[in-house]
Design a protein around this motif. Sequence first.
Motif, mmCIF file in Angstrom:
data_model
loop_
_atom_site.group_PDB
_atom_site.id
_atom_site.type_symbol
_atom_site.label_atom_id
_atom_site.label_comp_id
_atom_site.label_asym_id
_atom_site.label_seq_id
_atom_site.Cartn_x
_atom_site.Cartn_y
_atom_site.Cartn_z
ATOM 1 N N LEU A 157 0.820 -1.209 0.000
ATOM 2 C CA LEU A 157 0.000 0.000 0.000
ATOM 3 C C LEU A 157 0.856 1.263 0.000
ATOM 4 N N GLY A 161 0.864 3.987 -2.814
ATOM 5 C CA GLY A 161 0.531 5.334 -2.368
ATOM 6 C C GLY A 161 1.598 6.354 -2.721
ATOM 7 N N ALA A 230 -3.639 -5.988 2.857
ATOM 8 C CA ALA A 230 -4.095 -4.764 2.201
ATOM 9 C C ALA A 230 -5.561 -4.485 2.518
ATOM 10 N N THR A 234 -6.960 -1.350 4.764
ATOM 11 C CA THR A 234 -7.912 -0.456 4.094
ATOM 12 C C THR A 234 -9.206 -0.352 4.887
ATOM 13 N N LEU A 256 -5.206 7.038 3.866
ATOM 14 C CA LEU A 256 -4.665 5.682 3.953
ATOM 15 C C LEU A 256 -3.155 5.724 4.173
#
Length: 348
Positions: A157, A161, A230, A234, A256
């Motif tokens: 992530l 990101g 993940a 999330t 996030l």
Amino acid sequence: MARRWFPHRDTRIGRLAASPRVRTVGAALLMLVVVVVAIGALRQILSGLSWADIRGELARIPPGRIALSVGLTVASYIVLTGYDVVSLRIIRRPVPYRTAALASFTSYIFSHNFGFAVLTGGAARLRIYRRHGLTLGEVAQIMAMTGVTFWMGVLLLLGIGFVTVPDALAIGGWGIGHGYQAGIGLLILAALAGYVAILHRRAGQALTLFGWTLVLPSPRIAAVQFLLAAVDLTLATAALFVLVPGLSIAVFPVMLVGYLLAFLSGLLAHAPGGVGVFEAVMLLALPDVDRSALFAALLLFRLIYYLIPLAIGILVFAAHELHSRCHPRDGAADEPTTPAVAMIRTTA
């Protein structure tokens, strides 16, 4: 005489420093310092706000959003049980799902709230799994594999990101250019791709790393690890996101990344539940969100995601211990099918 005395003094100091009691006290003092500094930083960030403002923001959170946050929290913890299910699958130790779920839930609840995951969460896992015949080494492998699952999701992530979210590393007015940030993200994703490539050649082999023995999973199981972590992270972020009324969905990717950085900061600081550290980093990572509304959401999130599950976890763990004393040789039941278990089975 000096040559004789100084080595003796150094030996005494070395033994004292190596004492478990001294290390425990030192760790506790360090944790206390971190919490005090974090709370001081948090007070500085919140300067200009009153508790009346925060209470007003808490009152303005609709009950429907609170219920949605609770539902997302429940979903997150259900997915979290898949960490242990995957690990048990990798080391080929069949254990009933309810046992894996209990070990996972209590372990993460204790480590999330008390810090020092190896001691708090590890003790819970050991108490539960030893009753079902797992050895200390096997429990250690489960802890190592669940840690790998967590970090796989975090890195995945964060890598995505850093590449896709501009200024994801801009915290408190400090940041780096998007080109450098995207480069870091690409390096993270390349490292994960390299890890998967290694699994294609060495799946099922044992690997000793930093004193931990890891059985390398198959690429399919690794894909499930990526997905579980993940989805879990999330969902946890979403449980916080819905508590801030009026936020656009476009803010979610930024939240996030901020959530991941805040959670990791609290984890590395070993502060109980990341208290103070988590809130301070979140407020710095989301400077465009109203501070009073965000802090109110953070307070409610701590209650929903940390404290209420902690109370439930303590009760469930106590009930397990009581049942263990009354039925010391209780056998394992058949494993029921759940979404997490079904996911593992289909990839085996």
